[in-house]
Write an enzyme that holds these catalytic residues in place. Structure first.
Site, PDB file in Angstrom:
ATOM      1  N   ARG A 268      10.212   7.562 -29.272  1.00 22.02           N
ATOM      2  CA  ARG A 268       8.669   7.338 -29.915  1.00 22.02           C
ATOM      3  C   ARG A 268       9.006   7.581 -31.386  1.00 22.02           C
ATOM      4  NH1 ARG A 268       7.900  10.593 -25.539  1.00 22.02           N
ATOM      5  NH2 ARG A 268       6.587   9.772 -24.055  1.00 22.02           N
ATOM      6  N   LYS A 293       5.074  14.526 -27.820  1.00 24.03           N
ATOM      7  CA  LYS A 293       3.889  14.322 -26.805  1.00 24.03           C
ATOM      8  C   LYS A 293       4.116  15.275 -25.609  1.00 24.03           C
ATOM      9  CE  LYS A 293       1.912  10.600 -24.209  1.00 24.03           C
ATOM     10  NZ  LYS A 293       2.065   8.942 -23.852  1.00 24.03           N
ATOM     11  N   HIS A 363       5.651   0.956 -31.144  1.00 27.23           N
ATOM     12  CA  HIS A 363       6.073   1.535 -29.846  1.00 27.23           C
ATOM     13  C   HIS A 363       6.443   0.360 -28.970  1.00 27.23           C
ATOM     14  CE1 HIS A 363       5.292   4.735 -26.807  1.00 27.23           C
ATOM     15  NE2 HIS A 363       4.870   3.854 -25.902  1.00 27.23           N
ATOM     16  N   ARG A 366       9.950   0.814 -27.874  1.00 28.84           N
ATOM     17  CA  ARG A 366      10.208   1.579 -26.649  1.00 28.84           C
ATOM     18  C   ARG A 366       9.893   0.814 -25.129  1.00 28.84           C
ATOM     19  NH1 ARG A 366      10.275   7.231 -25.224  1.00 28.84           N
ATOM     20  NH2 ARG A 366       8.945   7.696 -23.432  1.00 28.84           N
ATOM     21  N   HIS A 389      10.372  10.992 -19.341  1.00 22.59           N
ATOM     22  CA  HIS A 389       8.973  11.138 -18.512  1.00 22.59           C
ATOM     23  C   HIS A 389       9.310  12.356 -17.324  1.00 22.59           C
ATOM     24  CE1 HIS A 389       7.411   6.948 -19.565  1.00 22.59           C
ATOM     25  NE2 HIS A 389       7.527   7.734 -20.510  1.00 22.59           N
ATOM     26  N   TYR A 398       6.582  -1.451 -16.332  1.00 27.23           N
ATOM     27  CA  TYR A 398       7.319  -2.290 -16.828  1.00 27.23           C
ATOM     28  C   TYR A 398       8.060  -3.036 -15.561  1.00 27.23           C
ATOM     29  CZ  TYR A 398       7.270   1.342 -20.477  1.00 27.23           C
ATOM     30  OH  TYR A 398       6.742   1.923 -21.509  1.00 27.23           O
TER      31      TYR A 398
END
Length: 428
Positions: A268, A293, A363, A366, A389, A398
């Site tokens: 990010r 984040k 972004h 990513r 994640h 995705y």
């Protein structure tokens, strides 16, 4: 007049730093300021600002004092454009440090702006301050605290405009009235504000200021929307590669390294600008990432292509001899300090100047990385680990772009038992 009162108050103190000594200090400051490598425009503005202040001091038989300089600067505000006034303000800020420390300390200037909530009635402000203090103790991020403050301020402004004199006067009709007139551009935006206001109402309920359950009068739901995941096209990726191969200037080398961190590692923008030199493990070819984040630290393998780009930037593009900053990416001019995340978006624009896809900032690198990994056969859990994640929930977006394997998913109608007859088919 308030400004005249300030000048009178500090007049005697200012005489400890007479205008003659101020003039000598200004010339010394300007010499050191020019040595730092500032461009022509800031140097001219610094001289213009300090010399004009000298004229003001001499005309009024004053010496230099920080508060008197601030009054003069505020008076000059009407004669400057916003950018010019900001440069003048920064000059006085650096000069004041120079008079005390004997050296210039180039650093970002934080200008304190009045908060919108400060105009609220005392009965609103007292409860809001108490609520925000609770959130601070819970260690919420500053951006979250700002969002809470903004949300509750909107609600309190409505209460004050409606003639209420205390939170105990709130009832369901007041809350519904606010909800009807509180306009937002999107349902998601309105929902985000209402969620925070509702939590504030629960805070008031716990203090027995309003009846229990009154917060439910404020709706906090909006329809979920599925968005198509936007990624870079093959032509755009090829265009980026061609520009990377031709990178020579310092800002180009920095852009190149940032883009590869996004495209080849899926990092990010906020985490890219927060990278430190100490986060690079050259021996084991990996990078330590502290994810802003999620507040989680991860170690990611550093592809050779990324490592080479970072090495070229550090060797040929980074102002190593002019700064002691440990940030990997720094400004390419004075002051050589940390960058803002918007620099990553600007790097993408410089790489693809003709790109104008709405809602697709840095972004997109990513998302492109995640999609490319899935197309290469990376499993969902493996991709979740690479992206940092905690689970595979967000990976599903995705999967829709993996066209080759998506074509393997359809089931024939005959195998499923669904026949193309009866109903509307009989009417065709």
């Amino acid at each position: 007049d308030e400004q005249i009162a300030v000048i009178k108050h500090y007049r005697d103190d200012s005489l400890d730093f007479p205008s003659e000594e101020y003039a000598v200090a200004v010339e010394s400051f300007l010499i050191d300021f020019n040595k730092l490598g500032y461009s022509e425009s800031p140097c001219k503005m610094a001289a213009y600002t300090l010399h004009n202040l000298l004229l003001f001091l001499e005309m009024n038989s004053l010496g230099y004092h920080k508060e008197i300089a601030a009054v003069w600067l505020e008076r000059e505000k009407t004669y400057h454009e916003k950018r010019g006034w900001f440069q003048a303000s920064r000059t006085l800020y650096l000069f004041d440090i120079y008079t005390r420390e004997g050296c210039i300390m180039p650093q970002s200037l934080n200008i304190t702006r009045a908060l919108r909530c400060e105009t609220l009635p005392d009965w609103c402000l007292a409860e809001l301050d108490e609520y925000l203090e609770v959130k601070n103790k819970e260690d919420w991020a500053a951006s979250t605290i700002d969002m809470i403050r903004s949300s509750v301020t909107r609600f309190c402004e409505y209460l004050a405009d409606s003639g209420l004199k205390g939170f105990e006067e709130i009832d369901a009709s007041v809350i519904k009235g606010f909800n009807l007139c509180d306009y937002h551009d999107t349902p998601e935006g309105k929902n985000a504000y209402n969620v925070r206001i509702r939590k504030f109402l629960k805070h008031l309920e716990r203090k027995n200021i309003i009846p229990y359950g009154l917060n439910e009068a404020l709706l906090c739901t909006s329809e979920n929307r599925e968005r198509i995941v936007i990624t870079l096209t093959d032509d755009e990726k090829q265009s980026i590669k061609e520009k990377q191969d031709a990178s020579t200037a310092s800002i180009e080398l920095r852009d190149n390294a940032m883009m590869l961190l996004g495209l080849k590692m899926g990092i990010r923008s906020i985490d890219i600008i927060n990278l430190k030199l100490d986060d690079l493990d050259w021996k084991n070819q990996c990078i330590r990432i502290y994810q802003k984040k999620t507040s989680h630290e991860i170690m990611l393998p550093m592809p050779t292509e990324v490592g080479n780009a970072i090495y070229l930037y550090i060797s040929n593009g980074r102002a190593n001899k002019k700064t002691s900053s440990r940030y990997l990416f720094i400004k390419n001019r004075v002051p050589y300090d940390a960058l803002k995340r918007s620099v990553c978006r600007q790097a993408l624009k410089r790489m693809l100047p003709g790109r104008s896809t709405p809602g697709s900032g840095f972004h997109v690198t990513r998302r492109t990385y995640a999609t490319d990994q899935l197309r290469k056969g990376t499993g969902k859990q493996g991709l979740a680990d690479l992206l940092g994640h905690r689970d595979t929930t967000s990976i599903k977006h995705y999967l829709n772009l993996d066209e080759e394997r998506m074509r393997m998913c359809p089931v024939s109608l005959s195998d499923s038992g669904l026949l193309m007859k009866g109903g509307r088919y009989d009417r065709v």
